[in-house]
Design a protein around this motif. Structure first.
Motif, PDB file in Angstrom:
ATOM      1  N   VAL A 107       4.879 -45.835 -28.504  1.00 19.21           N
ATOM      2  CA  VAL A 107       5.337 -46.731 -27.446  1.00 19.21           C
ATOM      3  C   VAL A 107       6.416 -47.642 -28.036  1.00 19.21           C
ATOM      4  N   GLU A 108       7.309 -48.121 -27.193  1.00 16.40           N
ATOM      5  CA  GLU A 108       8.397 -48.968 -27.670  1.00 16.40           C
ATOM      6  C   GLU A 108       7.937 -50.385 -27.954  1.00 16.40           C
ATOM      7  N   SER A 109       6.976 -50.864 -27.168  1.00 16.02           N
ATOM      8  CA  SER A 109       6.468 -52.223 -27.355  1.00 16.02           C
ATOM      9  C   SER A 109       5.059 -52.303 -26.800  1.00 16.02           C
ATOM     10  N   GLY A 110       4.402 -53.424 -27.073  1.00 17.32           N
ATOM     11  CA  GLY A 110       3.053 -53.593 -26.573  1.00 17.32           C
ATOM     12  C   GLY A 110       2.014 -53.140 -27.576  1.00 17.32           C
ATOM     13  N   LEU A 111       0.814 -52.880 -27.080  1.00 18.49           N
ATOM     14  CA  LEU A 111      -0.321 -52.530 -27.929  1.00 18.49           C
ATOM     15  C   LEU A 111      -0.907 -51.181 -27.533  1.00 18.49           C
ATOM     16  N   ILE A 112      -1.462 -50.509 -28.511  1.00 19.63           N
ATOM     17  CA  ILE A 112      -2.180 -49.254 -28.288  1.00 19.63           C
ATOM     18  C   ILE A 112      -3.647 -49.506 -28.594  1.00 19.63           C
ATOM     19  N   GLY A 149      -8.402 -59.193 -22.422  1.00 22.47           N
ATOM     20  CA  GLY A 149      -7.604 -60.141 -21.651  1.00 22.47           C
ATOM     21  C   GLY A 149      -6.848 -61.144 -22.509  1.00 22.47           C
ATOM     22  N   ASP A 150      -7.233 -61.268 -23.770  1.00 21.96           N
ATOM     23  CA  ASP A 150      -6.569 -62.224 -24.663  1.00 21.96           C
ATOM     24  C   ASP A 150      -5.232 -61.710 -25.189  1.00 21.96           C
ATOM     25  N   TYR A 151      -4.947 -60.433 -24.977  1.00 21.19           N
ATOM     26  CA  TYR A 151      -3.708 -59.851 -25.487  1.00 21.19           C
ATOM     27  C   TYR A 151      -2.632 -59.869 -24.407  1.00 21.19           C
ATOM     28  N   SER A 152      -1.406 -60.165 -24.820  1.00 20.13           N
ATOM     29  CA  SER A 152      -0.292 -60.225 -23.870  1.00 20.13           C
ATOM     30  C   SER A 152       0.555 -58.959 -23.961  1.00 20.13           C
ATOM     31  N   GLY A 153       1.405 -58.782 -22.948  1.00 25.70           N
ATOM     32  CA  GLY A 153       2.288 -57.634 -22.947  1.00 25.70           C
ATOM     33  C   GLY A 153       1.592 -56.377 -22.463  1.00 25.70           C
ATOM     34  N   PRO A 154       2.334 -55.265 -22.394  1.00 24.71           N
ATOM     35  CA  PRO A 154       1.737 -53.996 -21.942  1.00 24.71           C
ATOM     36  C   PRO A 154       0.708 -53.472 -22.936  1.00 24.71           C
ATOM     37  N   ILE A 155      -0.346 -52.888 -22.417  1.00 26.71           N
ATOM     38  CA  ILE A 155      -1.413 -52.328 -23.246  1.00 26.71           C
ATOM     39  C   ILE A 155      -1.648 -50.888 -22.817  1.00 26.71           C
ATOM     40  N   TYR A 156      -1.629 -50.003 -23.791  1.00 29.99           N
ATOM     41  CA  TYR A 156      -1.797 -48.568 -23.535  1.00 29.99           C
ATOM     42  C   TYR A 156      -3.128 -48.097 -24.105  1.00 29.99           C
ATOM     43  N   PHE A 157      -3.947 -47.512 -23.245  1.00 28.89           N
ATOM     44  CA  PHE A 157      -5.248 -47.010 -23.664  1.00 28.89           C
ATOM     45  C   PHE A 157      -5.190 -45.501 -23.854  1.00 28.89           C
ATOM     46  N   VAL A 158      -5.790 -45.031 -24.941  1.00 26.13           N
ATOM     47  CA  VAL A 158      -5.935 -43.594 -25.171  1.00 26.13           C
ATOM     48  C   VAL A 158      -7.392 -43.322 -25.532  1.00 26.13           C
ATOM     49  N   ALA A 162     -11.244 -43.250 -20.321  1.00 30.95           N
ATOM     50  CA  ALA A 162     -10.373 -43.728 -19.241  1.00 30.95           C
ATOM     51  C   ALA A 162     -11.089 -43.810 -17.897  1.00 30.95           C
ATOM     52  N   GLU A 163     -11.861 -42.804 -17.580  1.00 29.17           N
ATOM     53  CA  GLU A 163     -12.480 -42.757 -16.249  1.00 29.17           C
ATOM     54  C   GLU A 163     -13.346 -43.978 -15.988  1.00 29.17           C
ATOM     55  N   LYS A 164     -14.197 -44.335 -16.929  1.00 27.31           N
ATOM     56  CA  LYS A 164     -15.062 -45.497 -16.713  1.00 27.31           C
ATOM     57  C   LYS A 164     -14.317 -46.806 -16.967  1.00 27.31           C
ATOM     58  N   ALA A 165     -13.354 -46.790 -17.898  1.00 25.64           N
ATOM     59  CA  ALA A 165     -12.622 -48.012 -18.219  1.00 25.64           C
ATOM     60  C   ALA A 165     -11.794 -48.488 -17.031  1.00 25.64           C
ATOM     61  N   LYS A 166     -11.234 -47.552 -16.277  1.00 27.00           N
ATOM     62  CA  LYS A 166     -10.373 -47.919 -15.144  1.00 27.00           C
ATOM     63  C   LYS A 166     -11.137 -48.641 -14.046  1.00 27.00           C
ATOM     64  N   THR A 167     -12.460 -48.523 -14.023  1.00 26.14           N
ATOM     65  CA  THR A 167     -13.246 -49.201 -12.993  1.00 26.14           C
ATOM     66  C   THR A 167     -13.314 -50.705 -13.219  1.00 26.14           C
ATOM     67  N   VAL A 168     -13.081 -51.150 -14.466  1.00 26.43           N
ATOM     68  CA  VAL A 168     -13.142 -52.585 -14.756  1.00 26.43           C
ATOM     69  C   VAL A 168     -11.831 -53.132 -15.334  1.00 26.43           C
ATOM     70  N   LEU A 169     -11.055 -52.289 -15.990  1.00 29.38           N
ATOM     71  CA  LEU A 169      -9.797 -52.740 -16.589  1.00 29.38           C
ATOM     72  C   LEU A 169      -8.667 -52.476 -15.589  1.00 29.38           C
ATOM     73  N   THR A 170      -8.475 -53.409 -14.686  1.00 31.57           N
ATOM     74  CA  THR A 170      -7.564 -53.190 -13.558  1.00 31.57           C
ATOM     75  C   THR A 170      -6.292 -54.026 -13.628  1.00 31.57           C
ATOM     76  N   ASP A 171      -6.095 -54.786 -14.679  1.00 29.87           N
ATOM     77  CA  ASP A 171      -4.884 -55.602 -14.817  1.00 29.87           C
ATOM     78  C   ASP A 171      -3.648 -54.695 -14.777  1.00 29.87           C
ATOM     79  N   VAL A 172      -2.574 -55.170 -14.170  1.00 27.62           N
ATOM     80  CA  VAL A 172      -1.355 -54.358 -14.039  1.00 27.62           C
ATOM     81  C   VAL A 172      -0.721 -54.057 -15.396  1.00 27.62           C
ATOM     82  N   ARG A 173      -1.092 -54.832 -16.429  1.00 29.99           N
ATOM     83  CA  ARG A 173      -0.550 -54.595 -17.770  1.00 29.99           C
ATOM     84  C   ARG A 173      -1.175 -53.370 -18.424  1.00 29.99           C
ATOM     85  N   PHE A 174      -2.311 -52.934 -17.910  1.00 29.13           N
ATOM     86  CA  PHE A 174      -3.058 -51.847 -18.532  1.00 29.13           C
ATOM     87  C   PHE A 174      -2.559 -50.484 -18.049  1.00 29.13           C
ATOM     88  N   GLN A 175      -2.251 -49.621 -18.994  1.00 27.23           N
ATOM     89  CA  GLN A 175      -1.829 -48.262 -18.667  1.00 27.23           C
ATOM     90  C   GLN A 175      -2.692 -47.266 -19.441  1.00 27.23           C
TER      91      GLN A 175
END
Length: 219
Positions: A107-112, A149-158, A162-175
């Protein structure tokens, strides 16, 4: 230019790669719903060595995914790696499973944030920056809408959560990069090569996988 056999069995993905100087010569992997590592692993090892046109005696080291992950999967991978190292009198490398998963994407920026399913709403997770440097070490945590939630910027999950995480991690920063579900020996190869050059070997006799949590028997 080290010739290294890489073994990744920490998740449902049974993955083997042989690499020279970090470049993969041959690999095999399969992720099945039922763990078939005990059946597939040694077959895959034989096949990748034949495809690469090298003999086991030519190996300079064996690398294994050290965890966290499946208790049974880790035991199978580590046992195979130890057996090879003992028989060949070669050193062993242990590579962090979540680091392998994180290095599967750029990724170009953010967190993995690589995550491995630990049943229910729990995951094993770590945090890396865009340069694949560890920001936060491995932890077992229960996912809630406040997680990360304490981390800023875009966050990429691998990872495979994913299926269960998306039910609670709904912030627009989360991909969620759902194309990367499991750690692979193909990615491990480059990390193992770097550790080899730094002589970061483990004691074959005393090494144990990093389970993170105690093994529990349930009905």
């Amino acid at each position: 230019m080290a010739l290294i056999l890489n073994i990744e069995t920490a998740t449902r993905n049974c993955s083997v790669a042989v690499a020279r100087d970090g470049q993969v010569l041959a690999y095999r992997e399969i992720a099945e719903q039922g763990y078939t590592h005990a059946e597939k692993l040694h077959v895959f090892i034989e096949e990748v060595m034949q495809e690469a046109g090298v003999a086991l005696t030519e190996l300079e080291a064996t690398a294994v995914s050290k965890g966290p992950g499946s208790y049974t999967g880790l035991r199978i991978g580590v046992s195979a790696a130890k057996g090879l190292c003992y028989a060949l009198q070669k050193p062993m490398l242990a590579v962090d499973t979540l680091a392998v998963l994180a290095h599967a994407v750029s990724v170009e920026s953010g967190l993995i944030i690589p995550m491995i399913d630990a049943r229910r709403m729990e995951v094993y997770a770590a945090v890396y920056n865009a340069a694949h440097e560890e920001v936060r070490g491995v932890e077992a945590e229960i996912l809630t809408d406040e997680s990360f939630g304490d981390y800023s910027g875009p966050i990429y999950f691998v990872g495979d959560s994913a299926e269960k995480a998306k039910t609670v991690l709904t912030d627009v920063r989360f991909q969620f990069l759902e194309s990367v579900q499991f750690p692979s020996a193909k990615v491990m190869a480059n990390l193992a090569e770097k550790q080899f050059k730094k002589n970061q070997f483990v004691d074959v006799a005393y090494f144990e996988p990093f389970y993170l949590k105690d093994f529990m028997i349930t009905k």
